[in-house]
Design an enzyme around this catalytic site. Structure first.
Site, short mmCIF file in Angstrom:
data_model
loop_
_atom_site.label_atom_id
_atom_site.label_comp_id
_atom_site.label_asym_id
_atom_site.label_seq_id
_atom_site.Cartn_x
_atom_site.Cartn_y
_atom_site.Cartn_z
N GLU A 3 0.75 -1.27 -0.18
CA GLU A 3 0.10 0.12 0.02
C GLU A 3 0.72 1.47 -0.13
O GLU A 3 0.54 2.29 -0.75
CB GLU A 3 -0.78 0.00 1.10
CG GLU A 3 -1.95 -1.15 1.21
CD GLU A 3 -2.76 -1.52 0.00
OE1 GLU A 3 -3.17 -0.27 -0.79
OE2 GLU A 3 -3.12 -2.39 -0.43
N GLU A 58 -0.50 -0.80 -9.93
CA GLU A 58 -0.31 -2.06 -9.24
C GLU A 58 1.13 -2.30 -9.46
O GLU A 58 1.75 -3.08 -8.78
CB GLU A 58 -1.21 -3.26 -10.07
CG GLU A 58 -1.32 -4.32 -9.03
CD GLU A 58 -2.06 -4.14 -7.69
OE1 GLU A 58 -2.68 -2.78 -7.57
OE2 GLU A 58 -1.64 -4.74 -6.93
ZN ZN Z 1 -2.54 -2.87 -4.76
#
Ligand code: ZN
Length: 504
Positions: A265, A294
């Site tokens: 995160e 991502e």
């Molecule tokens: Zn993620």
């Protein structure tokens, strides 16, 4: 600045304010809100969502955008202002194509299916949620069909998060990746299982949280513009470039869970915090695409956080924090434990070698459902047989099978899962480019200095936010379009060494 552009910006900033206020309500719901607040919170967020949609689809914005098209042609095409006009036009046209009656119906359906899914998962019974999932499939098709002219029915859904990506691009890429990973999985899983008991002793929550925060700070996460709280599912949310928050969850019998979710995160948060502050309050103040986002979280989590160099610096520190649990554990045993490869059922707990196989199963099944080749009622059987074929395991019940991920039960079928694997592929391509430009990055990481890597990422990716398309960001940062080779090379080298494989 052109006066019309100024007008557009101030209107967009109002839309943004509503969306950000809504994001704070959602963050509160997932962190601190008592259960009794659920109903009123649902109404509050629905009202804000409706207001934001109305404000954004106001014909005045359409008129401004029309007037700005000739202005955009005069601007340098890669300038931030040209990008703002281009992206807003794209989003505006898209928003107009979806009738608000559909949005309302689908959003109501989603809150219903989400709670039924939670119950079905607790009772391990897919049948409870199957009728609603059939409706989700209908809604997903209906949504795609607001954008006719697609090659594959999943394309408009994919385009929503990964603009420019299509099934025709992703499928051959995934086939190559599967062909590269499968022999590796077979070789590794034929060896004795790695012992990772050192990660499953008792690790007090407060110490786990403090160590995670220490790592996040070292990565460069600015806590004057962020914070970490606990939630059942870890996530990152941005209310503005000056307020980017993360969450984590802690299991006292697992050292890896909270730590790697915090690193993951924080990777998302570094991206959001690193965007050019001039973009605040506009649609440029976000990542270039879900895959690029991502790629940043996975780069930090896996390519850095699960590397030997990283633990050269951090292992003595974590050992000092948990002397009783880790005193007799060598750094090598620890390194192998955090990189244990195994055939498993749960995507979010999967290692780097098998993770993408989990994603590809979902991607293939959702395409089959959208194409009408797989009926919802037959999904559990299709899921279980693919798990057996690809990973050699069969779910013992639906809760660890087809019910494990929330995605299909809170949004469309199709459009999301590909971004996890595309992100993995890109993480290696970005790191390769960073290492080429700054060869000292590995030795700096081993000395606890993560700034050179952070600096390269900020300069080549973060600062641009959504100014460029994902494709442009990749080419600008790495000199070529998306390329699978660096990722396959990374996986082969790393796990070939750990498991002493002879790879041709
Ligand atoms: Zn993620």
């Amino acid at each position: 600045m052109h006066p019309k552009l100024q007008q557009l910006k101030s209107r967009l900033s109002e839309v943004d304010n509503l969306n950000e206020a809504n994001a704070i309500l959602s963050w509160d719901q997932m962190t601190f809100m008592p259960p009794g607040g659920a109903d009123s919170r649902g109404r509050q967020t629905a009202t804000l969502e409706k207001l934001a949609h109305e404000k954004f689809t106001d014909p005045e914005i359409g008129k401004l955008l029309e007037e700005l098209q000739p202005v955009a042609k005069e601007l340098p095409p890669d300038s931030a202002d040209a990008a703002l006009i281009r992206i807003t036009t794209h989003d505006y046209e898209k928003a107009l194509k979806i009738p608000s009656s559909f949005t309302a119906k689908f959003s109501e359906h989603n809150s219903k299916i989400y709670s039924v899914w939670a119950k079905a998962r607790a009772e391990r019974d897919f049948k409870l949620v199957a009728p609603l999932l059939e409706k989700t499939l209908d809604y997903s098709r209906e949504l795609a069909n607001f954008f006719p002219g697609y090659q594959h029915i999943a394309d408009p859904l994919i385009d929503d998060l990964d603009e420019g990506m299509t099934v025709a691009i992703i499928q051959p890429l995934f086939q190559k990746l599967r062909a590269g990973l499968t022999p590796l999985v077979q070789q590794i899983t034929s060896l004795p299982l790695t012992d990772d008991t050192c990660l499953h002793r008792e690790f007090p929550e407060a110490d786990q949280l403090s160590f995670g925060l220490k790592v996040a700070k070292k990565m460069g996460y600015d806590f004057n513009r962020g914070r970490q709280d606990k939630s059942p599912h870890p996530f990152t949310t941005s209310f503005s470039i000056g307020d980017v928050r993360i969450t984590t969850r802690v299991k006292t019998n697992s050292l890896a869970e909270s730590l790697f979710s915090t690193i993951h995160e924080s990777g998302h948060a570094l991206y959001e915090q690193g965007i050019n502050p001039d973009f605040d309050g506009t649609s440029l103040a976000t990542g270039a695409s879900m895959s690029i986002h991502e790629s940043q979280s996975r780069l930090w989590e896996n390519l850095v956080g699960r590397s030997r160099n990283f633990w050269l610096y951090f292992y003595p520190q974590i050992q000092e924090l948990f002397p009783n649990q880790l005193r007799n554990v060598s750094s090598e045993v620890f390194y192998r434990a955090i990189n244990k490869v195994e055939r498993s059922l749960i995507r979010t707990e999967a290692d780097e070698v098998t993770y993408n196989l989990h994603v590809m199963i979902r991607f293939d099944l959702e395409l089959e459902m959208l194409e009408g080749k797989l009926a919802v009622k037959d999904l559990p059987e299709a899921w279980n047989s693919r798990y057996f074929k690809d990973l050699g395991v069969i779910p013992t019940d639906d809760s660890v099978g087809v019910l494990q991920d929330m995605h299909w039960y809170s949004g469309t079928i199709g459009g999301y899962f590909q971004s996890y694997t595309l992100g993995n592929i890109l993480s290696a391509q970005f790191l390769e480019a960073a290492l080429k430009a700054v060869p000292s990055i590995p030795t700096e990481i081993a000395a606890g200095n993560l700034d050179p890597l952070h600096g390269w990422l900020r300069e080549h990716i973060y600062q641009y936010g959504h100014q460029f398309t994902a494709q442009d960001i990749i080419t600008r940062a790495t000199g070529r379009p998306l390329d699978l080779e660096p990722y396959l090379k990374y996986i082969r080298n790393k796990f070939g060494e750990i498991y002493h494989l002879s790879l041709s």
